[in-house]
Motif scaffolding. Structure first.
Motif, short mmCIF file in Angstrom:
data_model
loop_
_atom_site.label_atom_id
_atom_site.label_comp_id
_atom_site.label_asym_id
_atom_site.label_seq_id
_atom_site.Cartn_x
_atom_site.Cartn_y
_atom_site.Cartn_z
N TYR A 159 0.89 -1.25 0.09
CA TYR A 159 -0.23 -0.09 -0.10
C TYR A 159 0.93 1.24 0.10
O TYR A 159 0.32 2.38 -0.50
N TYR A 160 1.96 1.24 0.54
CA TYR A 160 2.93 2.41 0.68
C TYR A 160 4.28 2.34 -0.25
O TYR A 160 4.47 2.86 -1.35
N GLN A 162 7.11 3.96 0.26
CA GLN A 162 7.60 5.46 -0.28
C GLN A 162 8.35 5.80 0.85
O GLN A 162 8.25 5.79 2.13
N LEU A 176 6.91 6.68 4.66
CA LEU A 176 5.58 6.86 4.63
C LEU A 176 4.72 5.34 5.01
O LEU A 176 5.18 4.40 4.42
N GLY A 177 3.60 5.54 5.89
CA GLY A 177 2.84 4.43 5.93
C GLY A 177 1.45 4.78 6.44
O GLY A 177 1.23 5.86 6.36
N THR A 178 0.78 3.82 7.30
CA THR A 178 -0.50 4.37 7.97
C THR A 178 0.03 5.60 8.93
O THR A 178 -0.79 6.57 9.13
N ASP A 206 -2.54 7.34 6.70
CA ASP A 206 -2.25 6.53 5.46
C ASP A 206 -1.73 7.41 4.34
O ASP A 206 -2.31 8.10 3.64
N HIS A 207 -0.54 7.46 4.53
CA HIS A 207 0.48 8.79 3.60
C HIS A 207 1.13 8.11 2.66
O HIS A 207 1.89 7.06 2.81
N HIS A 208 0.91 8.66 1.53
CA HIS A 208 1.41 8.13 0.30
C HIS A 208 2.31 9.05 -0.51
O HIS A 208 2.93 8.59 -1.44
N ASP A 209 2.48 10.23 -0.33
CA ASP A 209 3.47 11.15 -1.02
C ASP A 209 3.83 12.23 0.04
O ASP A 209 3.22 12.48 0.89
N ASN A 224 -2.19 12.28 1.79
CA ASN A 224 -2.79 10.94 2.27
C ASN A 224 -4.27 10.82 1.95
O ASN A 224 -4.65 11.41 1.26
#
Length: 323
Positions: A159-160, A162, A176-178, A206-209, A224
């Protein structure tokens, strides 16, 4: 498409990492390159119809040096397969024309999703976050020829995956993750950042960038599952960008009121009810919408014969009847 990289001095040259679609095999997976601004493309790295490329990074001082992460994955109705023997790290020293797989110091066996970051001030330094049985954070100081595992941190990699390096301090690393993790010792140890935001509402998970300002590392922008946030003090305090209409609704329904009301479930952001019309000249505002249930808001339905009753659902099959 997992990543698009534009050559730092020649914008007509672009590389694309194609991870491929989820549900079946397709031969379009791989690394593509254009040298004429996208008019034509060539596929330069291809493993097989089940293995795409999950990330791509380049050496900003020498863009002929590139790093690619091959990633086999398949979603099915009953589950997800992410990783296998064709996963790994590949390196090119001629702008992507040829590639070699690098394995020194990396895990053996099945490899899943991988994320990269090259440090701009010293491109010999490359960091990777690797999904594997002995995965985690890996560091290379020789342009990806060999790697050393420095930490086992890798939150929910499918899911991440990053990782970000502070452009002004190579010892400061973010994963980055939850939750958002930060290291100040080159990845040896990490802590979760306390995510405070104005009005004490807290930053969504929920961090994606993450973008870090190269002129001032205290200025960062975070994307997120809850939207867009920014900080000017290195992450101690965050501000929410409240005027972007970027919600993803799974489902919309209406009740029989006059004027009618709208029900909807937002991805990872609760279920809501709001008006279809207002007498205020400002129009319908954020605070006109009420949270009617929590969680990953999905299907919502008002009772057509009783406007005070609604049924809403969330992840895992949770169904609620509410007044």
């Amino acid at each position: 498409i997992a990543r698009v990289l534009v050559h730092p001095t020649d914008p007509s040259t672009v590389w694309v990492a194609a991870v491929g679609h989820l549900w079946g095999p397709n031969p379009e997976r791989g690394i593509y390159k254009t040298t004429d601004g996208g008019a034509t493309w060539r596929k330069l790295l291809y493993v097989d119809e089940d293995t795409g490329v999950g990330d791509l990074a380049l050496n900003p001082a020498d863009p002929d040096v590139l790093y690619a992460a091959t990633y086999p994955r398949r979603r099915r109705a009953w589950g997800f397969v992410g990783g296998g023997p064709t996963g790994g790290i590949w390196r090119s020293t001629d702008g992507g024309e040829t590639w070699e797989e690098v394995t020194a110091g990396l895990p053996s066996g099945d490899i899943g999703r991988i994320g990269f970051e090259t440090w701009a001030r010293d491109p010999n330094l490359v960091m990777a976050i690797v999904e594997a049985e002995d995965g985690g954070i890996f560091r290379s100081t020789d342009r990806g020829q060999s790697w050393t595992r420095v930490n086992d941190l890798n939150p929910r990699p499918m899911y991440y995956s990053q990782i970000r390096l502070d452009p002004n301090d190579s010892e400061r690393i973010y994963v980055l993750g939850t939750y958002l993790h930060r290291s100040v010792d080159g990845g040896e140890t990490f802590v979760e950042l306390p995510m405070e935001v104005e009005y004490n509402t807290g930053v969504h998970v929920d961090h994606h960038d993450l973008w870090i300002d190269p002129r001032d590392s205290r200025h960062m922008i975070l994307g997120n599952d809850g939207g867009l946030y920014f900080t000017f003090d290195g992450g101690d305090n965050w501000h929410f960008t409240a005027n972007l209409p970027i919600q993803q609704l799974y489902d919309v329904s209406l009740d029989m009121e006059d004027p009618y009301r709208i029900y909807g479930g937002l991805q990872d952001n609760n279920s809501y009810r709001g008006p279809s019309a207002t007498r205020r000249y400002h129009g319908i505002l954020n605070h006109d919408w009420l949270v009617v249930d929590y969680g990953d808001g999905m299907t919502s339905q008002a009772d057509p014969s009783d406007p005070t009753t609604a049924y809403v659902s969330s992840q895992g099959g949770g169904i609620v009847r509410l007044d």
